[in-house]
Design a protein around this motif. Sequence first.
Motif, PDB file in Angstrom:
ATOM      1  N   ALA A  78       0.843  -1.191   0.000  1.00 32.74           N
ATOM      2  CA  ALA A  78       0.000   0.000   0.000  1.00 32.74           C
ATOM      3  C   ALA A  78       0.877   1.237   0.000  1.00 32.74           C
ATOM      4  CB  ALA A  78      -0.913  -0.014   1.225  1.00 32.74           C
ATOM      5  N   PHE A  79       0.241   2.396  -0.163  1.00 32.95           N
ATOM      6  CA  PHE A  79       0.896   3.692  -0.003  1.00 32.95           C
ATOM      7  C   PHE A  79       0.058   4.500   0.979  1.00 32.95           C
ATOM      8  CE2 PHE A  79       4.269   3.360  -2.923  1.00 32.95           C
ATOM      9  CZ  PHE A  79       4.976   4.559  -2.968  1.00 32.95           C
ATOM     10  N   ILE A 129       1.485   4.878  -8.808  1.00 27.87           N
ATOM     11  CA  ILE A 129       1.376   5.142  -7.377  1.00 27.87           C
ATOM     12  C   ILE A 129       2.588   5.905  -6.848  1.00 27.87           C
ATOM     13  CG2 ILE A 129       2.386   2.920  -6.718  1.00 27.87           C
ATOM     14  CD1 ILE A 129      -0.377   4.892  -4.835  1.00 27.87           C
ATOM     15  N   HIS A 130       3.744   5.710  -7.459  1.00 33.81           N
ATOM     16  CA  HIS A 130       4.954   6.386  -6.991  1.00 33.81           C
ATOM     17  C   HIS A 130       4.933   7.882  -7.298  1.00 33.81           C
ATOM     18  CE1 HIS A 130       5.993   2.107  -7.289  1.00 33.81           C
ATOM     19  NE2 HIS A 130       6.725   2.340  -6.210  1.00 33.81           N
ATOM     20  N   ASP A 131       3.933   8.325  -8.084  1.00 34.38           N
ATOM     21  CA  ASP A 131       3.787   9.749  -8.387  1.00 34.38           C
ATOM     22  C   ASP A 131       2.684  10.403  -7.557  1.00 34.38           C
ATOM     23  OD1 ASP A 131       5.787   9.625 -10.353  1.00 34.38           O
ATOM     24  OD2 ASP A 131       4.349   8.972 -11.881  1.00 34.38           O
ATOM     25  N   SER A 163      -3.881   0.610  -2.361  1.00 37.27           N
ATOM     26  CA  SER A 163      -3.369  -0.689  -1.921  1.00 37.27           C
ATOM     27  C   SER A 163      -3.707  -1.750  -2.956  1.00 37.27           C
ATOM     28  CB  SER A 163      -3.966  -1.069  -0.559  1.00 37.27           C
ATOM     29  OG  SER A 163      -5.386  -1.113  -0.622  1.00 37.27           O
ATOM     30  N   GLN A 164      -3.107  -2.910  -2.774  1.00 35.36           N
ATOM     31  CA  GLN A 164      -3.311  -3.987  -3.751  1.00 35.36           C
ATOM     32  C   GLN A 164      -4.673  -4.656  -3.626  1.00 35.36           C
ATOM     33  OE1 GLN A 164       0.217  -6.215  -2.502  1.00 35.36           O
ATOM     34  NE2 GLN A 164       1.012  -6.055  -4.590  1.00 35.36           N
ATOM     35  N   ALA A 165      -5.207  -4.700  -2.416  1.00 28.93           N
ATOM     36  CA  ALA A 165      -6.413  -5.482  -2.181  1.00 28.93           C
ATOM     37  C   ALA A 165      -7.181  -4.922  -0.989  1.00 28.93           C
ATOM     38  CB  ALA A 165      -6.044  -6.945  -1.928  1.00 28.93           C
ATOM     39  N   LEU A 209       1.832  -0.742  -7.834  1.00 29.12           N
ATOM     40  CA  LEU A 209       2.259  -1.084  -6.475  1.00 29.12           C
ATOM     41  C   LEU A 209       3.228  -2.268  -6.478  1.00 29.12           C
ATOM     42  CD1 LEU A 209      -1.141  -0.609  -4.686  1.00 29.12           C
ATOM     43  CD2 LEU A 209       1.008   0.342  -3.825  1.00 29.12           C
ATOM     44  N   ASN A 210       3.198  -3.027  -7.551  1.00 25.08           N
ATOM     45  CA  ASN A 210       4.085  -4.200  -7.633  1.00 25.08           C
ATOM     46  C   ASN A 210       5.513  -3.811  -8.042  1.00 25.08           C
ATOM     47  OD1 ASN A 210       1.953  -6.017  -7.047  1.00 25.08           O
ATOM     48  ND2 ASN A 210       1.270  -5.888  -9.172  1.00 25.08           N
TER      49      ASN A 210
END
Length: 349
Positions: free
Chosen positions: A4-5, A321-323, A130-132, A347-348
Amino acid sequence: MTKAFGAVTEHTPLVALDIERREPGAHDVAIDIAYCGVCHSDLHQALGEWAGTLYPCVPGHEIVGRVSAVGSEVTAFKVGDTVGVGCMVDSCQHCSACDEGLEQYCDEGFIGTYNGATADAPGHTQGGYSQAIVVNDKFVLKVSHPAEQLAAVAPLLCAGITTWSPLRHWKVGPGQKVGVVGIGGLGHMGVKLAHALGAHVVAFTTSDSKREAALALGADEVVVSRNPEEMNAHANSFDFILNTVAASHDLDAFTALLKRDGTMTLVGVPEHPHPSPNVGALIFRRRTIAGSLIGGIAETQEMLDFCAEKGIVADIELIDIHDINEAFDRMQRSDVKYRFVIDNATLNA
């Protein structure tokens, strides 16, 4: 663990986190998140600009993904279904509001998709960055748009329902003149939906530079609200005005445009109160200033189905997501047309 972030404190940027998700219970749906919209409230909550933020804070309440598992009592969803999750993941489910399908007005307060109290670790809900996610089946929505539109469907789960609910409650439709104040994340959806419902739509903006964009969204006319002549030309003529602006501003300029018995509904919460309205302008035309909060689950499903039928989605910019911190900075400068959406596959990376 789920990638997640989120924000660890109000003074730090969002960073990569590992969070826990519960195992699906009998009435739960587990969802692999494909896309998550970025709402302005995410920024306010994560940065501690609203009181009561619980850290670590993983924002995100405009979620689209696919079902990965269902509980033993779940009958409405199956593995592989495309689904959505909006601003709520639970409510008391026994008060008069919940009984009427208006969970957003739950007498005990609905449980938000993030920053809401829960028995799951860490004691509060964590959202769609988040992924899930695992959600009670009553708060999961069916998404029937085609795969290529799913990223742009995500903002419908907040921006879409926030504008749809008042349009439906005040019975907007053909033969009505409807104003939409503010052409941003909420306002652009308000224009699209009011147009699709058959109303004559007038978009209000403070900037002449947004005129062509508003017409492209479906507005029949565009008024620059800082131009007194343009405003006066519409005096006493609107059946309904949807005001999406979250900044404090003079409401009288718009109530003067309402017909007798007309209503202006506010969906934006300003940081500082609006100046007190001129009560005489309300009394002598039996005008109303009202408010509206997102929408219930049944109403949200209605909105999603309507949008799928009409081919309506949000106008978005898809991001990694990193942005996300750069996206937050740009949102504060109103530098987005009209909604950021996270590609959760990133996210991966």
